[in-house]
Design a protein around this motif. Structure first.
Motif, PDB file in Angstrom:
ATOM      1  N   ARG A  15       0.832  -1.219   0.000  1.00 51.34           N
ATOM      2  CA  ARG A  15       0.000   0.000   0.000  1.00 51.34           C
ATOM      3  C   ARG A  15       0.858   1.256   0.000  1.00 51.34           C
ATOM      4  O   ARG A  15       0.651   2.158   0.810  1.00 51.34           O
ATOM      5  CB  ARG A  15      -0.906   0.032   1.227  1.00 51.34           C
ATOM      6  CG  ARG A  15      -1.711  -1.226   1.447  1.00 51.34           C
ATOM      7  CD  ARG A  15      -2.999  -1.186   0.702  1.00 51.34           C
ATOM      8  NE  ARG A  15      -3.753  -2.412   0.946  1.00 51.34           N
ATOM      9  CZ  ARG A  15      -4.906  -2.699   0.361  1.00 51.34           C
ATOM     10  NH1 ARG A  15      -5.439  -1.855  -0.477  1.00 51.34           N
ATOM     11  NH2 ARG A  15      -5.514  -3.823   0.616  1.00 51.34           N
ATOM     12  N   ASP A  16       1.860   1.262  -0.833  1.00 51.16           N
ATOM     13  CA  ASP A  16       2.703   2.453  -0.994  1.00 51.16           C
ATOM     14  C   ASP A  16       3.668   2.602   0.193  1.00 51.16           C
ATOM     15  O   ASP A  16       3.563   1.897   1.192  1.00 51.16           O
ATOM     16  CB  ASP A  16       1.835   3.726  -1.114  1.00 51.16           C
ATOM     17  CG  ASP A  16       2.502   4.790  -1.964  1.00 51.16           C
ATOM     18  OD1 ASP A  16       3.727   4.723  -2.165  1.00 51.16           O
ATOM     19  OD2 ASP A  16       1.791   5.704  -2.423  1.00 51.16           O
ATOM     20  N   PHE A  26       1.322  -1.801   4.811  1.00 47.43           N
ATOM     21  CA  PHE A  26       0.357  -2.868   4.550  1.00 47.43           C
ATOM     22  C   PHE A  26      -0.843  -2.681   5.484  1.00 47.43           C
ATOM     23  O   PHE A  26      -0.678  -2.192   6.607  1.00 47.43           O
ATOM     24  CB  PHE A  26       0.985  -4.242   4.821  1.00 47.43           C
ATOM     25  CG  PHE A  26       2.262  -4.447   4.048  1.00 47.43           C
ATOM     26  CD1 PHE A  26       2.223  -4.848   2.730  1.00 47.43           C
ATOM     27  CD2 PHE A  26       3.496  -4.187   4.645  1.00 47.43           C
ATOM     28  CE1 PHE A  26       3.394  -5.007   2.005  1.00 47.43           C
ATOM     29  CE2 PHE A  26       4.676  -4.347   3.923  1.00 47.43           C
ATOM     30  CZ  PHE A  26       4.622  -4.750   2.600  1.00 47.43           C
ATOM     31  N   ALA A  27      -2.011  -3.102   5.007  1.00 47.71           N
ATOM     32  CA  ALA A  27      -3.218  -3.064   5.839  1.00 47.71           C
ATOM     33  C   ALA A  27      -3.450  -4.462   6.385  1.00 47.71           C
ATOM     34  O   ALA A  27      -3.530  -5.421   5.608  1.00 47.71           O
ATOM     35  CB  ALA A  27      -4.409  -2.632   4.990  1.00 47.71           C
ATOM     36  N   VAL A  28      -3.539  -4.587   7.703  1.00 45.89           N
ATOM     37  CA  VAL A  28      -3.731  -5.915   8.305  1.00 45.89           C
ATOM     38  C   VAL A  28      -4.793  -5.852   9.410  1.00 45.89           C
ATOM     39  O   VAL A  28      -5.060  -4.791   9.973  1.00 45.89           O
ATOM     40  CB  VAL A  28      -2.401  -6.493   8.872  1.00 45.89           C
ATOM     41  CG1 VAL A  28      -1.377  -6.673   7.773  1.00 45.89           C
ATOM     42  CG2 VAL A  28      -1.841  -5.628   9.980  1.00 45.89           C
ATOM     43  N   LEU A  82      -4.460   5.620   5.434  1.00 42.74           N
ATOM     44  CA  LEU A  82      -4.585   4.344   4.722  1.00 42.74           C
ATOM     45  C   LEU A  82      -6.017   3.824   4.794  1.00 42.74           C
ATOM     46  O   LEU A  82      -6.563   3.326   3.808  1.00 42.74           O
ATOM     47  CB  LEU A  82      -3.585   3.316   5.290  1.00 42.74           C
ATOM     48  CG  LEU A  82      -3.600   1.948   4.602  1.00 42.74           C
ATOM     49  CD1 LEU A  82      -3.402   2.070   3.096  1.00 42.74           C
ATOM     50  CD2 LEU A  82      -2.535   1.042   5.196  1.00 42.74           C
ATOM     51  N   TRP A  83      -6.641   3.950   5.954  1.00 47.38           N
ATOM     52  CA  TRP A  83      -8.047   3.537   6.101  1.00 47.38           C
ATOM     53  C   TRP A  83      -8.929   4.293   5.103  1.00 47.38           C
ATOM     54  O   TRP A  83      -9.788   3.706   4.442  1.00 47.38           O
ATOM     55  CB  TRP A  83      -8.497   3.804   7.537  1.00 47.38           C
ATOM     56  CG  TRP A  83      -9.950   3.545   7.796  1.00 47.38           C
ATOM     57  CD1 TRP A  83     -10.946   4.472   7.920  1.00 47.38           C
ATOM     58  CD2 TRP A  83     -10.584   2.262   7.972  1.00 47.38           C
ATOM     59  NE1 TRP A  83     -12.142   3.864   8.155  1.00 47.38           N
ATOM     60  CE2 TRP A  83     -11.953   2.508   8.198  1.00 47.38           C
ATOM     61  CE3 TRP A  83     -10.118   0.946   7.961  1.00 47.38           C
ATOM     62  CZ2 TRP A  83     -12.874   1.476   8.411  1.00 47.38           C
ATOM     63  CZ3 TRP A  83     -11.043  -0.085   8.173  1.00 47.38           C
ATOM     64  CH2 TRP A  83     -12.399   0.184   8.392  1.00 47.38           C
ATOM     65  N   GLN A  84      -8.694   5.594   4.968  1.00 52.61           N
ATOM     66  CA  GLN A  84      -9.503   6.401   4.048  1.00 52.61           C
ATOM     67  C   GLN A  84      -9.290   5.979   2.595  1.00 52.61           C
ATOM     68  O   GLN A  84     -10.205   6.069   1.778  1.00 52.61           O
ATOM     69  CB  GLN A  84      -9.168   7.893   4.202  1.00 52.61           C
ATOM     70  CG  GLN A  84      -9.737   8.470   5.490  1.00 52.61           C
ATOM     71  CD  GLN A  84      -9.172   9.843   5.829  1.00 52.61           C
ATOM     72  OE1 GLN A  84      -8.068  10.195   5.407  1.00 52.61           O
ATOM     73  NE2 GLN A  84      -9.924  10.608   6.591  1.00 52.61           N
ATOM     74  N   LYS A  85      -8.073   5.511   2.293  1.00 51.65           N
ATOM     75  CA  LYS A  85      -7.773   5.138   0.901  1.00 51.65           C
ATOM     76  C   LYS A  85      -8.375   3.787   0.505  1.00 51.65           C
ATOM     77  O   LYS A  85      -8.493   3.490  -0.670  1.00 51.65           O
ATOM     78  CB  LYS A  85      -6.256   5.056   0.705  1.00 51.65           C
ATOM     79  CG  LYS A  85      -5.604   6.414   0.550  1.00 51.65           C
ATOM     80  CD  LYS A  85      -4.146   6.218   0.181  1.00 51.65           C
ATOM     81  CE  LYS A  85      -3.415   7.532   0.043  1.00 51.65           C
ATOM     82  NZ  LYS A  85      -1.960   7.325   0.082  1.00 51.65           N
ATOM     83  N   LEU A  86      -8.724   2.949   1.504  1.00 52.25           N
ATOM     84  CA  LEU A  86      -9.323   1.653   1.169  1.00 52.25           C
ATOM     85  C   LEU A  86     -10.685   1.869   0.543  1.00 52.25           C
ATOM     86  O   LEU A  86     -11.369   2.855   0.828  1.00 52.25           O
ATOM     87  CB  LEU A  86      -9.482   0.794   2.433  1.00 52.25           C
ATOM     88  CG  LEU A  86      -8.220   0.331   3.167  1.00 52.25           C
ATOM     89  CD1 LEU A  86      -8.617  -0.545   4.360  1.00 52.25           C
ATOM     90  CD2 LEU A  86      -7.285  -0.430   2.242  1.00 52.25           C
ATOM     91  N   SER A  87     -11.085   0.925  -0.292  1.00 50.90           N
ATOM     92  CA  SER A  87     -12.446   0.957  -0.847  1.00 50.90           C
ATOM     93  C   SER A  87     -13.425   0.520   0.259  1.00 50.90           C
ATOM     94  O   SER A  87     -13.003  -0.058   1.276  1.00 50.90           O
ATOM     95  CB  SER A  87     -12.542  -0.010  -2.028  1.00 50.90           C
ATOM     96  OG  SER A  87     -12.276  -1.321  -1.564  1.00 50.90           O
TER      97      SER A  87
END
Ligand SMILES: Cc1cc2nc3c(=O)[nH]c(=O)nc-3n(C[C@H](O)[C@H](O)[C@H](O)COP(=O)(O)O)c2cc1C
Length: 167
Positions: A15-16, A26-28, A82-87
Protein backbone atom coordinates in the motif's frame (compact mmCIF):
# COMPACT_ATOMS: atom_id res chain seq x y z
CA UNK A 1 7.69 -17.12 11.92
CA UNK A 2 5.33 -19.05 14.16
CA UNK A 3 6.14 -19.00 17.90
CA UNK A 4 7.22 -22.67 17.62
CA UNK A 5 9.86 -21.72 15.03
CA UNK A 6 8.03 -23.07 12.00
CA UNK A 7 7.80 -20.66 9.05
CA UNK A 8 4.69 -18.71 8.03
CA UNK A 9 3.92 -16.68 4.93
CA UNK A 10 1.01 -14.81 3.39
CA UNK A 11 0.14 -12.75 0.33
CA UNK A 12 -0.40 -9.08 1.16
CA UNK A 13 -0.99 -5.96 -0.91
CA UNK A 14 1.71 -3.30 -0.90
CA UNK A 15 0.00 0.00 0.00
CA UNK A 16 2.70 2.45 -0.99
CA UNK A 17 5.54 3.82 1.12
CA UNK A 18 5.09 5.77 4.33
CA UNK A 19 5.64 9.32 2.97
CA UNK A 20 9.29 10.47 2.87
CA UNK A 21 10.59 7.07 4.09
CA UNK A 22 11.64 3.68 2.70
CA UNK A 23 9.06 1.94 4.90
CA UNK A 24 6.50 -0.20 3.11
CA UNK A 25 2.88 -0.04 4.26
CA UNK A 26 0.36 -2.87 4.55
CA UNK A 27 -3.22 -3.06 5.84
CA UNK A 28 -3.73 -5.92 8.31
CA UNK A 29 -6.39 -7.14 10.72
CA UNK A 30 -5.55 -7.11 14.43
CA UNK A 31 -7.30 -10.48 14.79
CA UNK A 32 -5.02 -12.25 12.29
CA UNK A 33 -2.32 -14.70 13.38
CA UNK A 34 0.46 -12.52 11.98
CA UNK A 35 -0.18 -10.01 14.78
CA UNK A 36 0.76 -12.56 17.47
CA UNK A 37 3.74 -13.60 15.40
CA UNK A 38 4.98 -10.03 15.02
CA UNK A 39 4.79 -9.58 18.81
CA UNK A 40 7.00 -12.66 19.15
CA UNK A 41 9.37 -11.82 16.27
CA UNK A 42 9.18 -8.25 14.87
CA UNK A 43 11.02 -9.08 11.64
CA UNK A 44 9.72 -9.98 8.24
CA UNK A 45 10.97 -10.74 4.77
CA UNK A 46 8.99 -10.07 1.67
CA UNK A 47 9.55 -11.35 -1.82
CA UNK A 48 8.56 -9.60 -5.03
CA UNK A 49 8.92 -11.05 -8.50
CA UNK A 50 8.45 -8.75 -11.47
CA UNK A 51 7.73 -11.08 -14.36
CA UNK A 52 8.16 -8.45 -17.12
CA UNK A 53 11.72 -7.61 -16.09
CA UNK A 54 12.37 -11.06 -14.54
CA UNK A 55 13.70 -9.58 -11.30
CA UNK A 56 13.31 -10.94 -7.78
CA UNK A 57 13.64 -8.64 -4.77
CA UNK A 58 13.78 -9.99 -1.24
CA UNK A 59 13.48 -7.35 1.45
CA UNK A 60 14.31 -8.15 5.05
CA UNK A 61 13.16 -5.60 7.57
CA UNK A 62 11.91 -4.65 10.97
CA UNK A 63 8.15 -4.59 11.45
CA UNK A 64 6.14 -1.92 13.24
CA UNK A 65 2.48 -2.37 13.99
CA UNK A 66 0.43 0.82 14.15
CA UNK A 67 -2.77 0.22 16.07
CA UNK A 68 -5.62 2.26 17.50
CA UNK A 69 -4.28 4.59 20.21
CA UNK A 70 -0.88 4.97 18.56
CA UNK A 71 1.17 7.63 20.44
CA UNK A 72 3.21 8.87 17.47
CA UNK A 73 0.95 11.42 15.70
CA UNK A 74 2.60 10.85 12.29
CA UNK A 75 1.98 7.11 12.47
CA UNK A 76 -1.54 7.63 13.81
CA UNK A 77 -2.22 9.91 10.84
CA UNK A 78 -0.71 7.38 8.40
CA UNK A 79 -3.08 4.71 9.77
CA UNK A 80 -6.03 7.07 9.30
CA UNK A 81 -4.96 7.98 5.73
CA UNK A 82 -4.58 4.34 4.72
CA UNK A 83 -8.05 3.54 6.10
CA UNK A 84 -9.50 6.40 4.05
CA UNK A 85 -7.77 5.14 0.90
CA UNK A 86 -9.32 1.65 1.17
CA UNK A 87 -12.45 0.96 -0.85
CA UNK A 88 -15.72 0.24 1.00
CA UNK A 89 -15.20 -3.42 0.10
CA UNK A 90 -11.72 -3.30 1.64
CA UNK A 91 -12.89 -1.57 4.82
CA UNK A 92 -15.86 -3.85 5.44
CA UNK A 93 -13.59 -6.91 5.71
CA UNK A 94 -12.43 -5.55 9.05
CA UNK A 95 -15.94 -6.00 10.43
CA UNK A 96 -16.36 -9.51 9.10
CA UNK A 97 -16.80 -12.28 11.72
CA UNK A 98 -13.81 -13.51 13.70
CA UNK A 99 -11.15 -15.08 11.44
CA UNK A 100 -10.53 -18.84 11.83
CA UNK A 101 -13.86 -19.45 13.60
CA UNK A 102 -16.25 -21.92 11.95
CA UNK A 103 -17.83 -20.31 8.89
CA UNK A 104 -20.58 -17.82 9.87
CA UNK A 105 -23.89 -17.27 8.10
CA UNK A 106 -23.65 -15.23 4.88
CA UNK A 107 -25.50 -12.23 6.31
CA UNK A 108 -22.72 -11.75 8.87
CA UNK A 109 -20.48 -10.78 5.94
CA UNK A 110 -22.74 -7.90 4.91
CA UNK A 111 -22.60 -5.45 7.82
CA UNK A 112 -23.14 -1.72 7.20
CA UNK A 113 -20.21 0.03 5.48
CA UNK A 114 -17.78 1.37 8.14
CA UNK A 115 -17.21 5.11 8.46
CA UNK A 116 -14.40 6.04 5.97
CA UNK A 117 -13.06 8.60 8.46
CA UNK A 118 -13.05 6.39 11.55
CA UNK A 119 -10.75 3.34 11.34
CA UNK A 120 -12.19 0.29 13.06
CA UNK A 121 -10.14 -0.95 16.06
CA UNK A 122 -9.39 -4.15 14.11
CA UNK A 123 -7.63 -2.14 11.41
CA UNK A 124 -3.84 -1.88 11.73
CA UNK A 125 -1.14 -0.36 9.59
CA UNK A 126 1.90 -2.62 9.32
CA UNK A 127 5.27 -1.12 8.35
CA UNK A 128 8.33 -2.93 7.08
CA UNK A 129 11.56 -0.97 7.37
CA UNK A 130 14.12 -2.70 5.10
CA UNK A 131 17.65 -3.39 6.31
CA UNK A 132 18.74 -5.88 3.61
CA UNK A 133 17.73 -6.28 -0.02
CA UNK A 134 18.73 -9.25 -2.16
CA UNK A 135 18.14 -8.44 -5.82
CA UNK A 136 18.33 -11.20 -8.44
CA UNK A 137 18.08 -10.37 -12.12
CA UNK A 138 17.38 -13.44 -14.23
CA UNK A 139 18.12 -11.62 -17.48
CA UNK A 140 21.71 -11.97 -18.53
CA UNK A 141 24.01 -14.94 -18.81
CA UNK A 142 25.14 -15.44 -16.15
CA UNK A 143 22.36 -13.91 -14.05
CA UNK A 144 23.12 -10.85 -11.92
CA UNK A 145 22.67 -10.57 -8.17
CA UNK A 146 23.28 -7.69 -5.79
CA UNK A 147 23.15 -7.53 -2.02
CA UNK A 148 22.23 -4.20 -0.42
CA UNK A 149 22.77 -3.69 3.30
CA UNK A 150 21.80 -0.79 5.49
CA UNK A 151 24.29 0.25 8.13
CA UNK A 152 22.95 -0.43 11.62
CA UNK A 153 25.47 1.89 13.31
CA UNK A 154 23.12 4.88 13.36
CA UNK A 155 19.46 3.91 12.89
CA UNK A 156 18.51 7.54 12.20
CA UNK A 157 20.71 7.55 9.06
CA UNK A 158 19.97 5.58 5.91
CA UNK A 159 23.43 4.50 4.82
CA UNK A 160 23.35 1.65 2.33
CA UNK A 161 26.14 -0.37 0.77
CA UNK A 162 25.87 -2.55 -2.31
CA UNK A 163 27.88 -5.55 -3.43
CA UNK A 164 27.56 -7.52 -6.68
CA UNK A 165 27.53 -11.20 -5.69
CA UNK A 166 27.33 -14.54 -7.48
CA UNK A 167 23.81 -15.63 -8.30
C1 LIG B 1 -4.15 -11.57 -3.48
C2 LIG B 1 -4.22 -11.54 -1.97
C3 LIG B 1 -4.07 -10.34 -1.32
C4 LIG B 1 -4.12 -10.29 0.08
N1 LIG B 1 -3.93 -9.09 0.71
C5 LIG B 1 -3.89 -9.04 2.06
C6 LIG B 1 -3.58 -7.81 2.72
O1 LIG B 1 -3.32 -6.78 2.10
N2 LIG B 1 -3.57 -7.82 4.08
C7 LIG B 1 -3.81 -8.96 4.80
O2 LIG B 1 -3.76 -8.89 6.04
N3 LIG B 1 -4.11 -10.12 4.19
C8 LIG B 1 -4.15 -10.19 2.84
N4 LIG B 1 -4.43 -11.38 2.21
C9 LIG B 1 -4.78 -12.58 3.02
C10 LIG B 1 -3.51 -13.17 3.66
O3 LIG B 1 -2.73 -13.79 2.68
C11 LIG B 1 -3.84 -14.14 4.80
O4 LIG B 1 -4.62 -15.20 4.30
C12 LIG B 1 -4.61 -13.45 5.93
O5 LIG B 1 -4.06 -12.17 6.21
C13 LIG B 1 -4.63 -14.30 7.22
O6 LIG B 1 -3.31 -14.45 7.67
P1 LIG B 1 -2.87 -14.86 9.16
O7 LIG B 1 -4.07 -15.09 10.02
O8 LIG B 1 -2.03 -16.09 8.96
O9 LIG B 1 -2.07 -13.72 9.66
C14 LIG B 1 -4.37 -11.46 0.82
C15 LIG B 1 -4.51 -12.67 0.15
C16 LIG B 1 -4.45 -12.71 -1.23
C17 LIG B 1 -4.61 -14.04 -1.92
Amino acid sequence: MRPDGRPANRTIVFRDYLPDTNQLQFAVDRRSLKIEQIAHQPWGELCWYFSDTREQFRLLGQLTLVQEGQDDPLLDKARQVLWQKLSDAGRVQFSWPEPREPRAENEAFHPPAPDPNMPLPQFCLLLLDPVEVDHLELRGDPQNRWWYGRSQDDPTQEIWSVQAINP
